[in-house]
Design a protein around this motif. Structure first.
Motif, mmCIF file in Angstrom:
data_model
loop_
_atom_site.group_PDB
_atom_site.id
_atom_site.type_symbol
_atom_site.label_atom_id
_atom_site.label_comp_id
_atom_site.label_asym_id
_atom_site.label_seq_id
_atom_site.Cartn_x
_atom_site.Cartn_y
_atom_site.Cartn_z
ATOM 1 N N ILE A 47 0.843 -1.202 0.000
ATOM 2 C CA ILE A 47 0.000 0.000 0.000
ATOM 3 C C ILE A 47 0.876 1.249 0.000
ATOM 4 C CG2 ILE A 47 -1.750 1.294 1.296
ATOM 5 C CD1 ILE A 47 -2.713 -1.413 2.404
ATOM 6 N N PHE A 48 1.977 1.201 0.736
ATOM 7 C CA PHE A 48 2.911 2.318 0.714
ATOM 8 C C PHE A 48 4.330 1.836 0.951
ATOM 9 C CE2 PHE A 48 2.184 1.733 5.111
ATOM 10 C CZ PHE A 48 0.864 2.048 5.433
ATOM 11 N N THR A 49 5.300 2.675 0.595
ATOM 12 C CA THR A 49 6.713 2.365 0.790
ATOM 13 C C THR A 49 7.086 2.579 2.260
ATOM 14 O OG1 THR A 49 7.439 4.633 0.378
ATOM 15 C CG2 THR A 49 7.201 3.177 -1.545
ATOM 16 N N ALA A 50 8.317 2.206 2.614
ATOM 17 C CA ALA A 50 8.787 2.401 3.987
ATOM 18 C C ALA A 50 8.777 3.882 4.365
ATOM 19 C CB ALA A 50 10.186 1.824 4.146
ATOM 20 N N THR A 51 9.142 4.743 3.434
ATOM 21 C CA THR A 51 9.147 6.188 3.701
ATOM 22 C C THR A 51 7.738 6.705 3.923
ATOM 23 O OG1 THR A 51 11.117 6.412 2.316
ATOM 24 C CG2 THR A 51 9.904 8.421 2.825
ATOM 25 N N GLU A 52 6.817 6.279 3.074
ATOM 26 C CA GLU A 52 5.416 6.687 3.248
ATOM 27 C C GLU A 52 4.845 6.118 4.544
ATOM 28 O OE1 GLU A 52 4.461 6.854 -1.573
ATOM 29 O OE2 GLU A 52 4.065 5.051 -0.394
ATOM 30 N N ALA A 53 5.253 4.881 4.879
ATOM 31 C CA ALA A 53 4.801 4.267 6.129
ATOM 32 C C ALA A 53 5.279 5.064 7.334
ATOM 33 C CB ALA A 53 5.313 2.831 6.213
ATOM 34 N N ALA A 54 6.494 5.588 7.256
ATOM 35 C CA ALA A 54 7.033 6.397 8.357
ATOM 36 C C ALA A 54 6.217 7.673 8.540
ATOM 37 C CB ALA A 54 8.496 6.737 8.089
ATOM 38 N N ALA A 55 5.806 8.286 7.422
ATOM 39 C CA ALA A 55 4.965 9.491 7.508
ATOM 40 C C ALA A 55 3.604 9.144 8.097
ATOM 41 C CB ALA A 55 4.804 10.104 6.119
ATOM 42 N N VAL A 56 3.054 8.002 7.699
ATOM 43 C CA VAL A 56 1.784 7.536 8.269
ATOM 44 C C VAL A 56 1.940 7.317 9.776
ATOM 45 C CG1 VAL A 56 0.166 5.588 8.333
ATOM 46 C CG2 VAL A 56 0.931 6.497 6.132
ATOM 47 N N ALA A 57 3.109 6.779 10.193
ATOM 48 C CA ALA A 57 3.359 6.540 11.614
ATOM 49 C C ALA A 57 3.336 7.841 12.412
ATOM 50 C CB ALA A 57 4.712 5.844 11.797
ATOM 51 N N VAL A 58 3.845 8.927 11.820
ATOM 52 C CA VAL A 58 3.829 10.235 12.497
ATOM 53 C C VAL A 58 2.394 10.699 12.703
ATOM 54 C CG1 VAL A 58 4.428 12.678 12.289
ATOM 55 C CG2 VAL A 58 6.093 10.925 11.638
#
Length: 434
Positions: free
Chosen positions: A242-253
C-alpha cells in the motif's frame, strides 16, 4: 608499501585514534576518510569528491523514513504508552515466577518496536518497572540487568531505523524483507533472556503477579490496542504494497499524533521539545551518513573491501569459520561503537565477503544488527547500559555480574540466528519478499 594497505592503516588508524581522543564519530569518520584519500589522490580531487559524497550521501528519499520514524518515536516516547504496554505485557506473562522481570522483557519488546530506540525503551520501561520491582524485593542489579539486556529487542522487531540504514548502505536490500526477517530473531532475543530470568526468579523466589479476571484483562487489551495498531498499520501497509517504507514512516507520524490526542498525554507546549529532539537526532544521523559516504568511496577506491575479502578467505573459505570471525569482530566493535555508525562503516567491508560465500544480504543484515544490539548493552560505552543504570540508580559495577549471565543466552541466540538462516528468512520467504 602497498597503496591499499597504506590507505587501510591511515583510515582505521586515524579513525580509532580520534575515537580514543573523544572526537565525535561523524567527525572522526570524515577526517580519517580525507586523510586516507590523500594517500590515493591529489588534495584537489579528494576535496571535491568529499564534498560531492557528503551531499550525495544524504540526498536520498529513503532517508526521510529515518526522520519520520524518529519523529514518530519521539511522539510515542512522550505519549504515555509505556504504562499501557507494561500492563499488557503483565497480562501475558504475569503468572510466571518473577513476573515483573518477564513483564520488563515483553514491555521492552513491545515499546522498542514502536519507538525504534533501545535507549528510549530502557528509559521508559525501566522508569516504570524499577519502582515496582523494588517494592516486591527484587535485587535492583538484577532488575536493571534484565531491562538493559532486553531493551535492544525492539531494534530487531520492526519498524526499526537500523534496517533502513542497512538497506541504504547495502545498495538497496529490500526494507520489507529486512523488517519481516527481524521478527523471529527479535522474539528469540527476548525469550532467551526470559528463560534465564525464569530460573533466577525461581531460585530467588520472586513473586508471581495476581491473577486478573476476564473483564480486567479485556480492559488492559483495549487500552493498549491503539498503540499496538501502529505496528499493524505500518508493517501491514508495507508488506501489502500500500505504501513504501518512507510513506509508512509518515503515516506513523500522523498515527502517533492522533494517538497522543486520544491519550491526552501530550500538550501543545510539549511539541517544540519533541521537534527539537527529532531535529537533533536526525541531524546527527544524517551528518554521519554523509561522512560515511566519503569513507565508503575511499574504501571502494582503495579496494579495501576486496583486500578484506582476500584476507579472510586466505584464513578459510568455510562459511562457518568466516561467519564466526565476523561475529567476533562485530561483537568487539559493538562494545565501543554505536549501532548506526557501525552499520555504515562495516557493511561495505563485510557484505562483499558474505555474498561471495553465498549468504543472503537480508540474513546478513539481521546478523549485523543482532551483533550490534548486544554491543549497546556492554561496557565500556554501551548507551543502553548507561541509561539503564541511570534509570535504576544502580552503579554499573553492580549490574555487570547479573548482566554477564544474560549475555550467555544472547550470544547463543546470535549463533543460532547466524547458522540457521531459516530463522531470519522464513517469514520473508513465506510472504514472497525474497
Amino acid at each position: 608499501m602497498d597503496a591499499t594497505l597504506l590507505a587501510t592503516i591511515v583510515l582505521f588508524g586515524t579513525f580509532f585514534l580520534l575515537l580514543i581522543l573523544g572526537v565525535p564519530i561523524s567527525v572522526g569518520v570524515g577526517v580519517s576518510s580525507i586523510l586516507a584519500g590523500l594517500t590515493l589522490v591529489p588534495l584537489e580531487m579528494i576535496t571535491f569528491t568529499a564534498a560531492q559524497k557528503l551531499f550525495g550521501g544524504i540526498n536520498s528519499f529513503t532517508l526521510l523514513a529515518i526522520i519520520f520514524f524518529m519523529l514518530s518515536g519521539s511522539i510515542m516516547n512522550n505519549g504515555g504508552i509505556a504504562i499501557r504496554l507494561i500492563n499488557l505485557a503483565k497480562l501475558f506473562v504475569g503468572r510466571l515466577p518473577g513476573s515483573l522481570a518477564h513483564t520488563n522483557v515483553v514491555g521492552n519488546m513491545l515499546f522498542g518496536s514502536i519507538s525504534g530506540s533501545a535507549v528510549a525503551s530502557a528509559a521508559a520501561i525501566g522508569s516504570v518497572m524499577n519502582p515496582l520491582q523494588k517494592k516486591e524485593k527484587y535485587d535492583p542489579a538484577f532488575s536493571a540487568a534484565v531491562n538493559i539486556a532486553s531493551s535492544p529487542a525492539g531494534l530487531l522487531i520492526p519498524p526499526t531505523t537500523a534496517f533502513i540504514v542497512y538497506s541504504l548502505v547495502s545498495g538497496g536490500t529490500s526494507i520489507s524483507a529486512l523488517f519481516m526477517a527481524g521478527y523471529l530473531p527479535g522474539i528469540l532475543m527476548g525469550l532467551s533472556i526470559m528463560i534465564v530470568a525464569y530460573f533466577i526468579a525461581r531460585k530467588e523466589k520472586y513473586p508471581i503477579a495476581e491473577k486478573v479476571n476476564f473483564k480486567q484483562g479485556l480492559a488492559v487489551v483495549l487500552d493498549a490496542l491503539p498503540s499496538l495498531s501502529l505496528i499493524v498499520v505500518v508493517i501491514g501497509g508495507i508488506v501489502a504494497g500500500i505504501f513504501t517504507a518512507t510513506e509508512a514512516a509518515a503515516v506513523a507520524v500522523v498515527y502517533s499524533m492522533i494517538l497522543a490526542a486520544i491519550y491526552r498525554e501530550i500538550k501543545l507546549n510539549h511539541i517544540p521539545k519533541i521537534l527539537k529532539e527529532t531535529i537533533v537526532m536526525t541531524g546527527v544521523v544524517l551528518f554521519l551518513v554523509g561522512t560515511s559516504s566519503i569513507m565508503s568511496w575511499v574504501m571502494a577506491y582503495a579496494g579495501i573491501p576486496q583486500y578484506m575479502t582476500d584476507f579472510l578467505m586466505s584464513i578459510s573459505d568455510n562459511p562457518i569459520i568466516i561467519l564466526l570471525l565476523m561475529n567476533v569482530i562485530l561483537l568487539i566493535i559493538g562494545t565501543f561503537m554505536d549501532i548506526t555508525p557501525a552499520i555504515l562503516i562495516f557493511t561495505p567491508i563485510f557484505l562483499p565477503i558474505v555474498t561471495n560465500i553465498g549468504i543472503d544480504p537480508v540474513h546478513f543484515g539481521v546478523i549485523l544488527v543482532f551483533n550490534l544490539c548486544i554491543g549497546i548493552t556492554t561496557p565500556p560505552v554501551g548507551s543502553a547500559l548507561f541509561v539503564g543504570s541511570s534509570v535504576a540508580n544502580v552503579p554499573i559495577e553492580r549490574i555487570i555480574k547479573p548482566l554477564f549471565l544474560l549475555y550467555i543466552p544472547l550470544v547463543i541466540t546470535l549463533f543460532l540466528v547466524t547458522y540457521f538462516e531459516w530463522i531470519s528468512l522464513f517469514i520473508p520467504r513465506l510472504l514472497g519478499l525474497l
